[in-house]
Design an enzyme around this catalytic site. Structure first.
Site, mmCIF file in Angstrom:
data_model
loop_
_atom_site.group_PDB
_atom_site.id
_atom_site.type_symbol
_atom_site.label_atom_id
_atom_site.label_comp_id
_atom_site.label_asym_id
_atom_site.label_seq_id
_atom_site.Cartn_x
_atom_site.Cartn_y
_atom_site.Cartn_z
ATOM 1 N N MET A 1 0.843 -1.199 0.000
ATOM 2 C CA MET A 1 0.000 0.000 0.000
ATOM 3 C C MET A 1 0.879 1.250 0.000
ATOM 4 O O MET A 1 1.125 1.867 1.032
ATOM 5 C CB MET A 1 -0.936 -0.034 1.205
ATOM 6 N N ASP A 2 1.342 1.626 -1.167
ATOM 7 C CA ASP A 2 2.332 2.692 -1.319
ATOM 8 C C ASP A 2 1.669 3.983 -1.790
ATOM 9 O O ASP A 2 0.781 3.958 -2.643
ATOM 10 C CB ASP A 2 3.391 2.249 -2.346
ATOM 11 N N GLY A 3 2.110 5.108 -1.229
ATOM 12 C CA GLY A 3 1.675 6.407 -1.729
ATOM 13 C C GLY A 3 0.752 7.190 -0.824
ATOM 14 O O GLY A 3 0.211 8.219 -1.236
ATOM 15 N N SER B 1 0.868 -0.173 -5.451
ATOM 16 C CA SER B 1 0.354 1.083 -5.979
ATOM 17 C C SER B 1 1.481 2.083 -6.222
ATOM 18 O O SER B 1 2.637 1.839 -5.862
ATOM 19 C CB SER B 1 -0.671 1.669 -5.003
#
Length: 311
Positions: free
Chosen positions: A42-44, A256
């Site tokens: 779960m990046d960003g 992501s």
């Protein structure tokens, strides 16, 4: 003039229509193979806050809303296992106030999982918290253990939450426990062999030697036999002690924000895994990103199965 109650009725109608269309879409996707295990990086979240000029921490809260939607879609679609990378050991190096805010958010959401109307109870999900849980604060660790115990009898689906986790730490942990198990096992076999066989060996095959030489020769023979029957370690021994041993290897890993790095996540388990990296930041992830990931999996399914059989 439209009344307020009319707007509420219209919203309910659109929600029902959207749910119906989603079920139809999932019915269509189910004609092909569905991934058994999806993993998410779960990046960003922080970049999303900066992009939208939001307060610090808002991105993580919006990201949690996206996570709940994605989990709902996954379990509706029939995905059995979902793994999320919630908090890396490396994240402890961030600013103390940010780490504390993340721990507070994590504690709040873990407690939310135990509520009667939560997604966990809605779908009968068993929850595992994966990682070096000793690194967590006491309230978070206790809440995680309570959630695992409360959902232990759920069998419909599985959610694995990686917290205080890195793949490097997982591999080191597995090797250490594998070595300990092998050492303890060999010592037990040695003791048993010594009680049952060494004296007989001395009396039988070593009658023509004095007692000291006979004892040494028989110990060497015994050691060689034990090493042949019990190899020091292999990959199966290590895999048994992985944190992720409770689930099969993921079929698709979705990260992501367009990044293709694994960031020390499931390095051991993703050898034959499809990587999908949409450009959207995690709070922007939605239904169509999941649909595209499943379509890519179906397009590459035969190739992936062939690689698994070869490995």
């Amino acid at each position: 003039m439209r009344r307020y109650g009319d707007w509420g009725t219209a919203d309910q109608l659109f929600c029902s229509l959207g749910s119906f269309m989603r079920r139809c879409l999932f019915r269509f996707l189910s004609v092909g193979p569905i991934p058994n295990h999806l993993a998410f990086i779960m990046d960003g979240n922080r970049r999303y806050s900066k992009k939208k000029n939001l307060e610090e921490g808002t991105g993580h809260k919006d990201g949690f809303s996206s996570l709940m939607s994605i989990l709902n879609y996954c379990y509706e679609l029939g995905v059995k296992y979902v793994t999320i990378y919630a908090f890396s050991i490396e994240n402890f190096k961030r600013q103390p106030c940010e780490v504390q805010n993340l721990m507070d958010l994590l504690l709040d959401k873990i407690n939310g999982l135990l509520k009667e109307q939560s997604i966990v109870n809605q779908y009968g999900i068993r929850v595992y918290f994966i990682g070096n849980l000793k690194l967590l604060s006491d309230p978070v660790r206790v809440a995680a253990e309570r959630a695992m115990m409360a959902t232990a009898n759920n069998t419909n689906a599985v959610l694995l939450v990686c917290v205080a986790y890195t793949s490097g730490d997982e591999i080191v942990h597995a090797i250490q426990y594998s070595c300990k198990q092998k050492l303890d096992g060999n010592q037990a076999v040695n003791a048993d062999k010594a009680c049952k066989g060494v004296i007989n060996g001395i009396k039988g095959s070593c009658d023509d030697k004095d007692e000291a030489e006979a004892s040494k020769a028989c110990r060497i023979e015994q050691k060689e036999q034990i090493q042949g029957e019990h190899p020091i370690m292999n990959s199966v021994d290590i895999e048994k002690h992985m944190y992720m041993a409770v689930a099969p290897d993921p079929d698709v890993l979705i990260r992501s924000s367009g990044e293709t790095r694994l960031s020390n996540f499931l390095l051991w388990q993703t050898n034959n895994c499809l990587l999908y990296s949409p450009a959207a930041l995690w709070p922007e992830i939605g239904l169509w990103h999941l649909v595209w990931a499943v379509l890519n999996f179906q397009r590459n399914h035969s190739y992936l199965e062939k690689k698994k059989k070869q490995s």
